[in-house]
Design a protein around this motif. Sequence first.
Motif, mmCIF file in Angstrom:
data_model
loop_
_atom_site.group_PDB
_atom_site.id
_atom_site.type_symbol
_atom_site.label_atom_id
_atom_site.label_comp_id
_atom_site.label_asym_id
_atom_site.label_seq_id
_atom_site.Cartn_x
_atom_site.Cartn_y
_atom_site.Cartn_z
ATOM 1 N N TYR A 15 0.860 -1.211 0.175
ATOM 2 C CA TYR A 15 0.090 -0.170 0.109
ATOM 3 C C TYR A 15 0.946 1.273 0.231
ATOM 4 O O TYR A 15 1.760 1.268 0.934
ATOM 5 C CB TYR A 15 -0.921 -0.029 1.277
ATOM 6 N N ARG A 16 0.692 1.911 -1.064
ATOM 7 C CA ARG A 16 1.631 3.207 -1.185
ATOM 8 C C ARG A 16 1.059 4.560 -0.939
ATOM 9 O O ARG A 16 -0.137 4.569 -1.028
ATOM 10 C CB ARG A 16 2.503 2.899 -2.550
ATOM 11 N N ASP A 17 1.776 5.516 -0.815
ATOM 12 C CA ASP A 17 1.360 6.825 -0.637
ATOM 13 C C ASP A 17 1.345 7.464 -1.924
ATOM 14 O O ASP A 17 1.489 6.618 -3.014
ATOM 15 C CB ASP A 17 2.379 7.629 0.408
ATOM 16 N N GLU A 18 1.094 8.659 -2.072
ATOM 17 C CA GLU A 18 0.655 9.370 -3.152
ATOM 18 C C GLU A 18 1.974 9.753 -4.031
ATOM 19 O O GLU A 18 2.151 10.292 -5.206
ATOM 20 C CB GLU A 18 0.049 10.766 -3.124
ATOM 21 N N TYR A 19 3.117 9.382 -3.480
ATOM 22 C CA TYR A 19 4.498 9.631 -4.062
ATOM 23 C C TYR A 19 5.102 8.233 -4.355
ATOM 24 O O TYR A 19 6.163 8.338 -5.135
ATOM 25 C CB TYR A 19 5.449 10.283 -3.127
ATOM 26 N N GLY A 20 4.348 7.047 -4.313
ATOM 27 C CA GLY A 20 4.671 5.799 -4.843
ATOM 28 C C GLY A 20 5.616 5.181 -3.700
ATOM 29 O O GLY A 20 5.984 4.040 -4.292
ATOM 30 N N SER A 21 5.808 5.670 -2.547
ATOM 31 C CA SER A 21 6.598 4.902 -1.639
ATOM 32 C C SER A 21 5.736 4.093 -0.965
ATOM 33 O O SER A 21 4.563 4.754 -0.535
ATOM 34 C CB SER A 21 7.412 5.808 -0.807
ATOM 35 N N PRO A 22 6.167 3.183 -0.097
ATOM 36 C CA PRO A 22 5.303 2.244 0.737
ATOM 37 C C PRO A 22 4.745 3.054 1.926
ATOM 38 O O PRO A 22 5.906 3.829 2.566
ATOM 39 C CB PRO A 22 6.127 1.153 1.319
ATOM 40 N N TYR A 23 3.591 3.130 2.211
ATOM 41 C CA TYR A 23 3.238 3.944 3.260
ATOM 42 C C TYR A 23 3.146 3.297 4.582
ATOM 43 O O TYR A 23 2.941 2.057 4.868
ATOM 44 C CB TYR A 23 1.805 4.421 2.914
ATOM 45 N N LEU A 24 3.878 3.795 5.680
ATOM 46 C CA LEU A 24 4.271 3.448 6.882
ATOM 47 C C LEU A 24 2.762 3.984 7.910
ATOM 48 O O LEU A 24 2.610 5.027 7.972
ATOM 49 C CB LEU A 24 5.357 4.232 7.478
ATOM 50 N N PHE A 25 2.179 2.850 8.217
ATOM 51 C CA PHE A 25 0.908 3.244 9.023
ATOM 52 C C PHE A 25 1.437 3.412 10.561
ATOM 53 O O PHE A 25 2.348 2.787 11.148
ATOM 54 C CB PHE A 25 -0.081 2.137 8.954
ATOM 55 N N GLU A 26 0.636 4.400 11.490
ATOM 56 C CA GLU A 26 1.272 4.448 12.771
ATOM 57 C C GLU A 26 0.346 3.427 13.441
ATOM 58 O O GLU A 26 -0.838 3.063 13.420
ATOM 59 C CB GLU A 26 0.527 5.765 13.242
ATOM 60 N N GLY A 27 1.006 2.710 14.314
ATOM 61 C CA GLY A 27 0.627 1.486 15.268
ATOM 62 C C GLY A 27 0.230 1.871 16.588
ATOM 63 O O GLY A 27 -0.408 3.061 16.694
#
Length: 1357
Positions: free
Chosen positions: A132-144
């Motif tokens: 799941y990526r962000d709008e820049y194409g990088s993997p999105y890091l979710f806050e846990g």
Amino acid sequence: MSGSFLVLFCLLPAALSQRCDLFPLIPLGLTDVHNGIPDDQITASSFMNAQTRASFGRLHYADGFLFFRNRVGAGAWIAGDQNTNQWLQIDLGERHVLTGVATQGRKGGREWVMDYLVQYADDDLPRNWLFYRDEYGSPYLFEGNIDDHGVAENRFSYPIVARYVRINPQRWHNLISMRAELYGCKLESYIASFTGSSRIELDLSHGVQTVNDRIQFRFRTQDTNGLILYASSDQTDHLAVELYQSKLRISINLGRTPSLSGVNEVFAGSLLDDNMWHDVLIVREQRMFNISVDRVKVWLELQTEYMHLNLNGAIYLGGMDVFTNKPGLLVRKNFTGCLENVWLNGLNLIRDARTTPDSDNAIEGFQTIGEVGSRCPLSSAVTDEIITLGSEDAFIKALRDAGSSLQTSLYFRTFQKDTVLIYHPLQTTNGVTDKFLALDIKENGNLELVVQLKDSVTKDISVVYTNLDPDATPDNFADGLWHYVDLYASRNSIKVTIDGTLYSTIQQLSLSFNTLTYIGWSPDRLSLINKKWKAFRGCIKQLSVQSRAVIYRELDPLNKQGTILNGTCAMRDRCMPNPCKRGAHCSQDWGEFYCTCPEGYSDSAVCHQSTHFTSCSEMQLLYPTISEKNATIDIDGSQILEPVHVNCIFRDGIVRTLVNHTARPDTSVNGYQLPGSFIFNVDYQTSTLSLAELVRRSVSCRQMINYKCRNTRLLSRPTLGGTNLANRAWSWWVSRRGQPRFYWGGSAPGIQRCDCGVTGTCQRGAVCNCDSFSEASVDLVEYQQDTGYFTYKEDLPVTQLRFGDTGSTADNKEGQFTLGPLECTGDNLFDNTVTFRKTDATIEMEPIYSETELDIRFLFKTTQTDAVFFQINGNRTGHFIEARLKRGREVQFSFNAGYGVLSISSVAFSSNPGESQVTVIYNDNEWHIVQFERNRKEFTLRVDQDETRRDREPSDQAFQFLKFNSPLFVGATQNFNEGYLGCLSNLMVNGVMQDIRGMVERGLVTYGVTAGCQPRCLDNPCLNRGECVEYYSHYYCECGLTPYRGYICGREVGATFKSSSDQISIDYSQKSAAKGINTVDEYIQVGFKTRSKLGILMQIRNPDIPENNPIEGPSESIIVRLNNAGGITVEINVGFRWHEVTTSGLDVDLANDQHHTVIVYRTKAGRQVNIKIDDYPVQFHDFSPILHETSDTRLDNPARIYIGRNSSMPAGFEGCIYRAQFNNFFPLKAAFQEPANERVAVSSGVKEDYCGNEEVLPIADPAEIRPYPTIPPNLSFVRPEEIQQRNQTIVVLVSISCLALLTLLFVACFMRNYTFERGDYETKEAGDGILDEDDADAALQRQGGALPAVRGKEWWL
């Protein structure tokens, strides 16, 4: 077309494609252990033991309620290995729309996951995992989570479609322990598969007009090109969505104008021909156009004057029959692949095309042409043959039968250059050889055939093949597209087929082929040859050797080395979207992208932060001695505004910024009769936005205009009639806002005059000199002119000049104009300066916003050694960024984006431990410029013009945004510690000025800060030539070079001589190495107060004095003493015999017990003695007439100083002496210093005294008390009336409660007594005759054994 369709198409907003759009957080069954997802569909990479299996990783599993009352296990999934490669996998059984995820830690274990990534797969077999990526194409890091029991919910910005989901922990507390739940709903799927000759059409012949559009669909294909969606009108309006070179291309035209074609195109996504599902969302809101492919966004502002899209042809889905006369298309091929849930402005084109005409929701106009399937079967054979070589040591070794020819073919795609693709060692007798045949990709992306024979007879072969595709990029074959290559070699010929083009080489080679062919790399072979090839990193498919397919699964493990993935192409296009700013070209290899930055931005990996100065004022700091310099300035220091080429002028303490343009002096205007018909656009070679910002920041701006005219008019009104611009004036100019202006230089807005018209000096009383021309007069030969400066900042600079009334080229009417450069003075931005005077003073600014780029720029000036410039904390544990000064020699930036503290310093550290290479000192009370940048590739630091320092973030973790929600604390930490003292200026974050001075000037911050740079030593508070040492919180006066002491050198150092025998004797002799010191221009100063007319105020002599010789005196000395007349006598004996100089012309008795100051100094190379007493005129005696040119006037080796008397005088000075000075030596300060100086002898009667002078002290600073911390705006206090009302409510409630309790007690007592009275009754069991008996026994005997009649009782409880 029916009216209902038009209503739907034109009026409906974007339709809700799934019911979970209304209910985004619907649990998908992890929480429900009984009826939800079964245990066997929950797996993990590892677990500690049977009590920590993946099936225990259900949300709320350890909470002891709902579905888990009788739970077993440790209460959560706990990974067996603690690293970032662990995952918890959920199989949903079928494809779902996922909208969010929730996690928990292990309750009671103090273990939880702090950050995680999400991967998903939507195939039946989970082989192709996507992040799941962000709008820049990088993997999105979710806050846990932040504890072990709370639930952390994360909604997806864009829903995803998946069957399998993996949660991949990246940061955790103690152990990787997790419970999870997924949210979403089942997918309502409408799929259409297209063969390249099939399509769906929708008739729009009745016409449709939209102002907003929304298109959403999913697609899957293996083809590089193909038309997906097309609609047009009979004019120029069109909308085209096509796959072009594996990228999504959208072309749209809302209408054409004479100046604009109206065609707008945008590319989004990359490598889309990978046979995987891709999500597309296209949204148009009037002229704003947004495209998202797999959640990677690209936006565009449409260059058009219209807002409506008019369509009256047909909508084509999947292709069309004829491509001619279809504007906006690049491809000429229909789409081959699958489309799913194609939504167009509320219509599901696939679903609605399949409705029958007799159904209630049927829409007319649909037509299906060709074979359009309803399923998208996965071609496992095609997927299996795709191989990804993903590491530097990866290769495939294919075995072949011995033979006289070699054949290898494959498809490849890569971004890697200078790499070997196919390598075949040639056969030799000894088995070891550096002879080979290879096909490699060169540095420019071209393919190269290399045959190395190491033969003295046959030369080596090197043939280069270029990409013949007319649409090929500069990267040629390393462009990320699939390319086919077939290499066939026989004994004397080689044939290479590339993308269908055959190349052949025929030569007497006598090749002998080995049985091995290497694909991608050959570590045991390439090390023997002199080639700098890198390993191939990319994807291959349909690999065959000797016309026999190579099946990856069937290869021996020894024949496939390194990191190799089968069944997927794991390449990533790192240049989509383009990470390079300012439109710079992006190139890449397997793991890195590179930006070709323009001049001034090469220090930034993404062309973001500029190395240019932000203004001429800033430049002056580093070039303080120059008077003029051509330079390029970057107004915001970032990538928002374009740089400006300027000429900086530094004269008379004023900084001027000149911006030139392309207009030449005395540009001719001839042959333009109509008003404003001559048009000249002024080109400043930069953007208008940059010029506007330059003008806004300047204190004042002006621009000179001069118009020379001959028989032409300027601002007078034409007599043409009408109300348009051409009837306001013959000529005008246009401001930067595009507004016509009808005033000339020297005038002001609203006054249609020239400078002479304002002052009343124009010829014939006209508004301008040029307007004094009259048609009835004789033609003028001489030029007239109107000159002046435009000074109204809101209109500057001039962007266009319009002139008229210049007749034809054959008459005597002509004009010439000269437009000067834009000239601005001052810089309000550079003056945004604050002085910090307290170590706990701070200025709290708004939180800063950081995404992929963060640049910070500021200037500082300080004497402090260690301090924090600013600090800001984020909403995650440990998130922060700060800048600090260390040891006065190092500027350091530190930040934490979630994977530990990273720092970068301006100091280049040596390889030796504890040793650093320090080149500059930063606490020198001079201005220094600091520039920091963090981007997706690296973070850098530059101070002044030093070398830029660079460092990189961990490559094994995803790039994380710095997210802050606390204020930016400028001047200290958020705890008000380690504060900065000094001046701070020009603080910019991402090109935006932080108005710290405005905060102070508006009174929002007052404690410990002052607007502007105002050092404590600015006005030199030190008295008597004391040197002020700056500390900003305070100052220190260095009085060592003055005869004074005290806080500001305002305390006299004096001595009281109580008797005539008192003296001070000082050994002033120099060390032997300094022998030969002599003076010819002594400066002697003594202050005194006495009633005695006797004694030495000061004597300086050399050591050559005969012992016990009071008559002849010292051989060389200078004596300043009081004489019997109360005056001053100076005795001088310095080599040209003894002389005496007396203040005979001063009729004042100095022994009057008043303060007096004597200054004695020699000039003219020691030939003239000058005496100044108090404020009286200087008296002097010139010995030049009696001295020869070669006469000795030096006082050689002064060795002893006497005050009061010398050793040969029986009586000396009585009184008080102060302010004693000999050159730069101060005898009285030396006499009373602590500890005592052994070279000073002071009589017991001499005491230190102020001599009646009062010490001058500075005015105390007003007391400052730090205000209480700022109260958060969301915190409200209870008002007094609310407290009173609450207290009254409590009293009433207590009263009611007491009354209710009393009532309850009363009722209880009443009922108890009532039951006692009503509880007795007669049973009637005994006869009437026995009632008279005395007791029950007697009654029973009389009754004959029957039960007696007794009175029963009931007890009420």
